[in-house]
Write a protein that holds these residues in place. Structure first.
Motif, PDB file in Angstrom:
ATOM      1  N   GLU A 121       0.823  -1.211   0.000  1.00  0.00           N
ATOM      2  CA  GLU A 121       0.000   0.000   0.000  1.00  0.00           C
ATOM      3  C   GLU A 121       0.859   1.263   0.000  1.00  0.00           C
ATOM      4  OE1 GLU A 121      -3.145  -0.469   3.012  1.00  0.00           O
ATOM      5  OE2 GLU A 121      -3.594  -2.315   1.928  1.00  0.00           O
TER       6      GLU A 121
ATOM      7  N   ILE B  82       4.852  -9.498  -3.762  1.00  0.00           N
ATOM      8  CA  ILE B  82       3.738 -10.087  -3.008  1.00  0.00           C
ATOM      9  C   ILE B  82       3.553 -11.543  -3.405  1.00  0.00           C
ATOM     10  CG2 ILE B  82       1.276  -9.993  -2.575  1.00  0.00           C
ATOM     11  CD1 ILE B  82       1.207  -7.166  -2.940  1.00  0.00           C
TER      12      ILE B  82
ATOM     13  N   GLY C   2     -14.728 -12.895  -8.889  1.00  0.00           N
ATOM     14  CA  GLY C   2     -13.855 -11.794  -9.299  1.00  0.00           C
ATOM     15  C   GLY C   2     -12.627 -11.644  -8.427  1.00  0.00           C
TER      16      GLY C   2
ATOM     17  N   ILE D 232      -9.334 -13.519  -6.500  1.00  0.00           N
ATOM     18  CA  ILE D 232      -8.512 -14.741  -6.432  1.00  0.00           C
ATOM     19  C   ILE D 232      -7.618 -14.774  -5.187  1.00  0.00           C
ATOM     20  CG2 ILE D 232      -8.461 -15.122  -8.943  1.00  0.00           C
ATOM     21  CD1 ILE D 232      -5.381 -13.969  -8.414  1.00  0.00           C
ATOM     22  N   HIS D 233      -7.777 -13.816  -4.293  1.00  0.00           N
ATOM     23  CA  HIS D 233      -6.960 -13.812  -3.062  1.00  0.00           C
ATOM     24  C   HIS D 233      -7.364 -15.006  -2.193  1.00  0.00           C
ATOM     25  CE1 HIS D 233      -6.765  -9.561  -4.316  1.00  0.00           C
ATOM     26  NE2 HIS D 233      -5.557  -9.592  -3.795  1.00  0.00           N
ATOM     27  N   ASP D 234      -6.467 -15.966  -2.017  1.00  0.00           N
ATOM     28  CA  ASP D 234      -6.906 -17.182  -1.312  1.00  0.00           C
ATOM     29  C   ASP D 234      -6.146 -17.479  -0.027  1.00  0.00           C
ATOM     30  OD1 ASP D 234      -4.481 -18.067  -2.301  1.00  0.00           O
ATOM     31  OD2 ASP D 234      -5.277 -19.963  -3.074  1.00  0.00           O
TER      32      ASP D 234
ATOM     33  N   SER E 204     -15.134 -15.067   1.743  1.00  0.00           N
ATOM     34  CA  SER E 204     -14.064 -14.072   1.858  1.00  0.00           C
ATOM     35  C   SER E 204     -14.100 -13.139   0.654  1.00  0.00           C
ATOM     36  CB  SER E 204     -12.678 -14.734   1.855  1.00  0.00           C
ATOM     37  OG  SER E 204     -12.576 -15.674   2.875  1.00  0.00           O
TER      38      SER E 204
ATOM     39  N   THR F  21     -12.684  -4.268  -2.454  1.00  0.00           N
ATOM     40  CA  THR F  21     -13.944  -3.542  -2.238  1.00  0.00           C
ATOM     41  C   THR F  21     -14.946  -3.910  -3.328  1.00  0.00           C
ATOM     42  OG1 THR F  21     -12.801  -1.695  -3.290  1.00  0.00           O
ATOM     43  CG2 THR F  21     -13.056  -1.575  -0.926  1.00  0.00           C
TER      44      THR F  21
HETATM   45 CO1  HCB Z   1      -3.886  -8.165  -4.062  1.00  0.00          CO
HETATM   46  N1  HCB Z   1      -4.885  -6.579  -3.502  1.00  0.00           N
HETATM   47  N2  HCB Z   1      -4.443  -7.861  -5.900  1.00  0.00           N
HETATM   48  N3  HCB Z   1      -2.805  -9.721  -4.424  1.00  0.00           N
HETATM   49  N4  HCB Z   1      -3.287  -8.127  -2.306  1.00  0.00           N
HETATM   50  C1  HCB Z   1      -4.969  -6.337  -2.067  1.00  0.00           C
HETATM   51  C2  HCB Z   1      -6.155  -7.083  -1.488  1.00  0.00           C
HETATM   52  C3  HCB Z   1      -5.177  -4.746  -2.008  1.00  0.00           C
HETATM   53  C4  HCB Z   1      -5.934  -4.257  -0.766  1.00  0.00           C
HETATM   54  C5  HCB Z   1      -3.790  -4.032  -2.096  1.00  0.00           C
HETATM   55  C6  HCB Z   1      -3.938  -2.529  -2.243  1.00  0.00           C
HETATM   56  O1  HCB Z   1      -4.119  -2.033  -3.329  1.00  0.00           O
HETATM   57  N5  HCB Z   1      -3.851  -1.800  -1.184  1.00  0.00           N
HETATM   58  C7  HCB Z   1      -5.928  -4.506  -3.335  1.00  0.00           C
HETATM   59  C8  HCB Z   1      -7.441  -4.436  -3.258  1.00  0.00           C
HETATM   60  C9  HCB Z   1      -7.891  -2.986  -3.269  1.00  0.00           C
HETATM   61  C10 HCB Z   1      -9.354  -2.841  -3.074  1.00  0.00           C
HETATM   62  O2  HCB Z   1     -10.148  -3.438  -3.666  1.00  0.00           O
HETATM   63  N6  HCB Z   1      -9.712  -1.949  -2.222  1.00  0.00           N
HETATM   64  C11 HCB Z   1      -5.396  -5.644  -4.210  1.00  0.00           C
HETATM   65  C12 HCB Z   1      -5.469  -5.643  -5.632  1.00  0.00           C
HETATM   66  C13 HCB Z   1      -6.040  -4.384  -6.275  1.00  0.00           C
HETATM   67  C14 HCB Z   1      -5.045  -6.748  -6.403  1.00  0.00           C
HETATM   68  C15 HCB Z   1      -5.054  -6.875  -7.941  1.00  0.00           C
HETATM   69  C16 HCB Z   1      -6.289  -6.313  -8.670  1.00  0.00           C
HETATM   70  C17 HCB Z   1      -3.755  -6.232  -8.433  1.00  0.00           C
HETATM   71  C18 HCB Z   1      -3.544  -6.169  -9.917  1.00  0.00           C
HETATM   72  O3  HCB Z   1      -3.579  -7.170 -10.572  1.00  0.00           O
HETATM   73  N7  HCB Z   1      -3.381  -4.973 -10.384  1.00  0.00           N
HETATM   74  C19 HCB Z   1      -4.973  -8.408  -8.104  1.00  0.00           C
HETATM   75  C20 HCB Z   1      -6.374  -9.026  -7.936  1.00  0.00           C
HETATM   76  C21 HCB Z   1      -6.687 -10.090  -8.833  1.00  0.00           C
HETATM   77  C22 HCB Z   1      -8.066 -10.646  -8.497  1.00  0.00           C
HETATM   78  O4  HCB Z   1      -8.351 -11.056  -7.391  1.00  0.00           O
HETATM   79  N8  HCB Z   1      -8.936 -10.653  -9.462  1.00  0.00           N
HETATM   80  C23 HCB Z   1      -4.198  -8.766  -6.875  1.00  0.00           C
HETATM   81  C24 HCB Z   1      -3.357  -9.872  -6.810  1.00  0.00           C
HETATM   82  C25 HCB Z   1      -2.671 -10.260  -5.661  1.00  0.00           C
HETATM   83  C26 HCB Z   1      -1.630 -11.383  -5.636  1.00  0.00           C
HETATM   84  C27 HCB Z   1      -1.940 -12.521  -6.627  1.00  0.00           C
HETATM   85  C28 HCB Z   1      -0.283 -10.816  -5.964  1.00  0.00           C
HETATM   86  C29 HCB Z   1      -1.652 -11.758  -4.122  1.00  0.00           C
HETATM   87  C30 HCB Z   1      -2.668 -12.869  -3.803  1.00  0.00           C
HETATM   88  C31 HCB Z   1      -2.013 -14.219  -3.660  1.00  0.00           C
HETATM   89  C32 HCB Z   1      -2.977 -15.229  -3.126  1.00  0.00           C
HETATM   90  O5  HCB Z   1      -3.902 -14.945  -2.384  1.00  0.00           O
HETATM   91  N9  HCB Z   1      -2.722 -16.476  -3.531  1.00  0.00           N
HETATM   92  C33 HCB Z   1      -2.165 -10.471  -3.481  1.00  0.00           C
HETATM   93  C34 HCB Z   1      -2.019 -10.156  -2.100  1.00  0.00           C
HETATM   94  C35 HCB Z   1      -1.226 -11.141  -1.268  1.00  0.00           C
HETATM   95  C36 HCB Z   1      -2.562  -8.972  -1.542  1.00  0.00           C
HETATM   96  C37 HCB Z   1      -2.337  -8.384  -0.127  1.00  0.00           C
HETATM   97  C38 HCB Z   1      -0.985  -7.698  -0.106  1.00  0.00           C
HETATM   98  C39 HCB Z   1      -2.396  -9.334   1.043  1.00  0.00           C
HETATM   99  C40 HCB Z   1      -3.663 -10.219   1.143  1.00  0.00           C
HETATM  100  C41 HCB Z   1      -3.375 -11.356   2.096  1.00  0.00           C
HETATM  101  O6  HCB Z   1      -3.085 -12.461   1.692  1.00  0.00           O
HETATM  102  N10 HCB Z   1      -3.389 -11.055   3.414  1.00  0.00           N
HETATM  103  C42 HCB Z   1      -3.520  -7.342  -0.045  1.00  0.00           C
HETATM  104  C43 HCB Z   1      -3.299  -6.166   0.908  1.00  0.00           C
HETATM  105  C44 HCB Z   1      -4.156  -6.224   2.142  1.00  0.00           C
HETATM  106  O7  HCB Z   1      -4.979  -7.085   2.333  1.00  0.00           O
HETATM  107  N11 HCB Z   1      -3.963  -5.254   2.973  1.00  0.00           N
HETATM  108  C45 HCB Z   1      -3.621  -6.882  -1.506  1.00  0.00           C
HETATM  109  C46 HCB Z   1      -3.003 -12.013   4.445  1.00  0.00           C
HETATM  110  C47 HCB Z   1      -4.204 -12.841   4.892  1.00  0.00           C
HETATM  111  C48 HCB Z   1      -3.746 -13.781   6.007  1.00  0.00           C
HETATM  112  O8  HCB Z   1      -5.179 -11.936   5.407  1.00  0.00           O
HETATM  113  O9  HCB Z   1      -7.195 -10.467   5.186  1.00  0.00           O
HETATM  114  O10 HCB Z   1      -6.718 -12.258   3.455  1.00  0.00           O
HETATM  115  P1  HCB Z   1      -6.658 -11.807   4.829  1.00  0.00           P
HETATM  116  O11 HCB Z   1      -7.482 -12.906   5.664  1.00  0.00           O
HETATM  117  C49 HCB Z   1      -7.605 -12.876   7.070  1.00  0.00           C
HETATM  118  C50 HCB Z   1      -8.821 -12.066   7.580  1.00  0.00           C
HETATM  119  O12 HCB Z   1      -9.306 -11.108   6.661  1.00  0.00           O
HETATM  120  C51 HCB Z   1      -9.833 -13.097   7.979  1.00  0.00           C
HETATM  121  O13 HCB Z   1      -9.015 -14.193   8.387  1.00  0.00           O
HETATM  122  C52 HCB Z   1      -7.909 -14.305   7.482  1.00  0.00           C
HETATM  123  C53 HCB Z   1      -6.786 -15.039   8.142  1.00  0.00           C
HETATM  124  O14 HCB Z   1      -6.245 -14.363   9.240  1.00  0.00           O
HETATM  125  N12 HCB Z   1     -10.779 -13.606   6.955  1.00  0.00           N
HETATM  126  C54 HCB Z   1     -12.037 -14.011   7.270  1.00  0.00           C
HETATM  127  C55 HCB Z   1     -10.595 -13.827   5.641  1.00  0.00           C
HETATM  128  N13 HCB Z   1     -11.681 -14.366   5.105  1.00  0.00           N
HETATM  129  C56 HCB Z   1     -12.584 -14.497   6.059  1.00  0.00           C
HETATM  130  C57 HCB Z   1     -13.877 -15.006   6.019  1.00  0.00           C
HETATM  131  C58 HCB Z   1     -14.615 -14.997   7.198  1.00  0.00           C
HETATM  132  O15 HCB Z   1     -15.872 -15.441   7.155  1.00  0.00           O
HETATM  133  C59 HCB Z   1     -14.065 -14.517   8.390  1.00  0.00           C
HETATM  134  C60 HCB Z   1     -12.774 -14.023   8.436  1.00  0.00           C
END
Ligand code: HCB
Length: 215
Positions: A56, A65, A101, A103-105, A151, A155
């Motif tokens: 961010e 990432i 839509g 793929i964050h897994d 999950s 947004t």
């Molecule tokens: Co990704 N990404 N990403 N990303 N990504 C985010 C989510 C952003 C917030 C980063 C940013 O811009 N600040 C952002 C979304 C912005 C928004 O919508 N507001 C974003 C974006 C924009 C994108 C792409 C569009 C980027 C691009 O291609 N230009 C693209 C999306 C593609 C798509 O989905 N269609 C993308 C791609 C990626 C990867 C592939 C590089 C990678 C994902 C790898 C994977 O998941 N296999 C990735 C990652 C890793 C992130 C960040 C950095 C971390 C997410 C993560 O894994 N967190 C994330 C930044 C962020 O979240 N601050 C960024 C760690 C886990 C442990 O936490 O929150 O997922 P979690 O889950 C917790 C918690 O929420 C809760 O428990 C979990 C475990 O503790 N929980 C639940 C989760 N699900 C639950 C369900 C329940 O019922 C209860 C609790």
């Protein structure tokens, strides 16, 4: 080395995108007697949070990432088998998925693993799941004690959660299932607005909340 040192090492291997180092640090932490849940919640997940913050702040970019995510997955391959629970514990069926839509897994897999470890029967629909498929699965399992665990990390994909609840209502299924949604953008206010039952901060919390609302 103290337990905190092992956890810090796990965190750092995620932050530094060190896949082999992460596997090594995971094995070391286990050998030192650190539990799988502790390693995930207080080591690996802390690292992923830092990675998210750095992204961010534009200090790192997508390829970084992806490497951190690979390190996390490699560690989870070692830790997940240690988290197997008794699916006959009677807590019910958890249908888990990531919204269409999206793929964050990583978080989804953590939550799914922890629910399984806490005795839920699991159907994991995976990522990028259309609401129609979710509803189909709920219908297939009608009559069972069920919780839907969705999950959304973006947004945009989060908006689909509102439609999920609406569809459940339209199909007359809302009273048959509890609904817990999570992911970084999901807030208590959103849960109240769309008429879901609960959210949770992290995987351990998700299990606690699920057990509570399924009582
Ligand atoms: Co990704 N990404 N990403 N990303 N990504 C985010 C989510 C952003 C917030 C980063 C940013 O811009 N600040 C952002 C979304 C912005 C928004 O919508 N507001 C974003 C974006 C924009 C994108 C792409 C569009 C980027 C691009 O291609 N230009 C693209 C999306 C593609 C798509 O989905 N269609 C993308 C791609 C990626 C990867 C592939 C590089 C990678 C994902 C790898 C994977 O998941 N296999 C990735 C990652 C890793 C992130 C960040 C950095 C971390 C997410 C993560 O894994 N967190 C994330 C930044 C962020 O979240 N601050 C960024 C760690 C886990 C442990 O936490 O929150 O997922 P979690 O889950 C917790 C918690 O929420 C809760 O428990 C979990 C475990 O503790 N929980 C639940 C989760 N699900 C639950 C369900 C329940 O019922 C209860 C609790």
């Amino acid at each position: 080395m103290s337990n905190q040192d092992y956890l810090d090492k796990l965190r750092d291997t995620i932050v530094n995108q060190n896949i082999n180092g992460c596997v090594e640090a995971t094995n070391e932490a286990l050998a030192a007697g650190i539990g799988a849940v502790e390693a995930i919640e207080n080591g690996l997940s802390v690292g992923m949070k830092i990675v998210g913050d750095k992204f961010e702040a534009a200090e790192i970019y997508l390829p970084h990432i992806m490497m951190s995510a690979k390190a996390m997955s490699a560690a989870m391959e070692i830790l997940s088998p240690l988290l197997v629970g008794d699916e006959n514990a009677g807590h019910g069926l958890a249908i888990t998925y990531v919204q269409e839509g999206d793929i964050h897994d990583i978080g989804h897999r953590l939550v799914t693993t922890m629910l399984g470890a806490n005795g839920f029967e699991i159907i994991d629909l995976g990522v990028d799941v259309p609401n129609e498929k979710v509803i189909e699965e709920v219908i297939k399992n009608k009559g069972k004690k069920m919780i839907l665990v969705g999950s959304a990390l973006m947004t945009t994909s989060m908006l689909g959660q509102k439609d999920t609840v609406e569809l459940l209502k339209e199909e007359g299924l809302r009273d048959d299932i509890k609904v817990m949604f999570g992911g970084a953008p999901v807030s208590d206010a959103w849960i109240a607005e769309i008429g879901a039952d609960a959210t949770a901060e992290n995987a351990a919390d998700a299990s606690r909340v699920a057990l509570e609302i399924m009582k």
